[in-house]
Design an enzyme around this catalytic site. Structure first.
Site: not given
Ligand SMILES: CC(C)(COP(=O)(O)OP(=O)(O)OC[C@H]1O[C@@H](n2cnc3c(N)ncnc32)[C@H](O)[C@@H]1OP(=O)(O)O)[C@@H](O)C(=O)NCCC(=O)NCCS
Length: 235
Positions: A147-149, A167
């Site tokens: 997922d993101h980041d 994250y």
């Protein structure tokens, strides 16, 4: 986790040599062909005699690599599920002057705002979301997601059906086992060379070099070595 300079990684072209001839290499060859690469062949120490994979010929053992480079094959990808072996052979290919190809299946959804290094395999039905960075020689296996980041180091393997929430940091050479989930709504770091067991749910940082499993994931204690068979004096 080293920085990644490539924006999206190379698209299909070629010719490319696949280093490895096992089950993982079979999928990588399939993905390269579907992505539009010209696959010259594969190397493997012990292929079945005359064996082709998806119509792609065996080109010799890894000792053939310098000759193949001299003959004008400019791209290579190391295709092993084992992280250490994959990274080792990718380094060898680089030292011989090959550029490392990315094998990205057409069904994978890779955000234009994610960054890919080199020598990466992204299998069918993978998602990589915005802001994530995937290091060199990573494998994002079938139906996994990042997922993101997220920040993935080099030589990591996210096995089939495993999912990383936002994250998440995976340091170099981490294996996330099949079907595992890493996430808790806050950043989590999995240390270099750690192994996350199949089906685990990781909600805390994982120390480098450790193996964790279960829900919630805890450090797996190695089994005590069994006494050697036939030796009653073994400890
Ligand atoms: C976690 C793992 C690395 C442990 O392997 P190992 O060190 O050889 O461990 P063992 O098989 O000796 O098992 C040790 C103990 O952990 C347990 N265990 C092993 N894997 C487990 C898992 N995924 N979840 C929960 N418990 C697990 C075993 O049942 C055993 O328990 P016991 O001592 O009470 O019988 C391995 O089982 C695993 O999950 N590997 C990931 C495989 C994978 O997804 N590969 C990707 C292929 S594409």
């Amino acid at each position: 986790v080293r920085s990644v300079t490539a924006s999206r990684g190379p698209g299909g072209c070629g010719p490319v040599v696949v280093i490895g001839g096992g089950g993982h290499a079979k999928v990588v060859i399939d993905v390269l062909l579907l992505a539009g690469w010209a696959v010259a062949g594969y190397t493997d120490p012990a292929p079945l005699a005359g064996e082709q994979i998806a119509g792609v010929p065996w080109l010799g053992t890894d000792e053939a690599l310098p000759r193949l480079r001299a003959e004008g094959i400019g791209w290579a990808i190391a295709a092993f599920g084992d992280n250490a072996r994959r990274s080792h052979l990718a380094q060898r290919a680089l030292s011989l002057g090959f550029a490392l190809a990315n094998a990205v299946h057409p069904s994978a959804q890779v955000s234009p705002h994610a960054r890919l290094g080199r020598g990466i395999a992204i299998m069918p039905a993978v998602a990589v979301n915005a802001g994530s960075v995937i290091g060199d020689n990573a494998v994002l296996n079938t139906s996994s997601s990042v997922d993101h980041d997220c920040l993935l180091g080099s030589g990591v393997h996210v096995a089939p059906g495993a999912h990383l929430a936002g994250y998440i940091t995976l340091e170099d050479d981490v294996l996330i086992g099949g079907g595992a989930i890493v996430g808790r709504g806050q950043p989590i770091r999995v240390g270099r060379g750690a192994v996350v067991g199949a089906g685990a749910v990781v909600i805390n940082d994982v120390a480098p070099g450790t193996t964790v499993a279960g829900n919630p994931a805890r450090v797996l204690q190695p089994r005590r070595a069994a006494p050697a068979a036939g030796n009653p004096h073994a400890p």
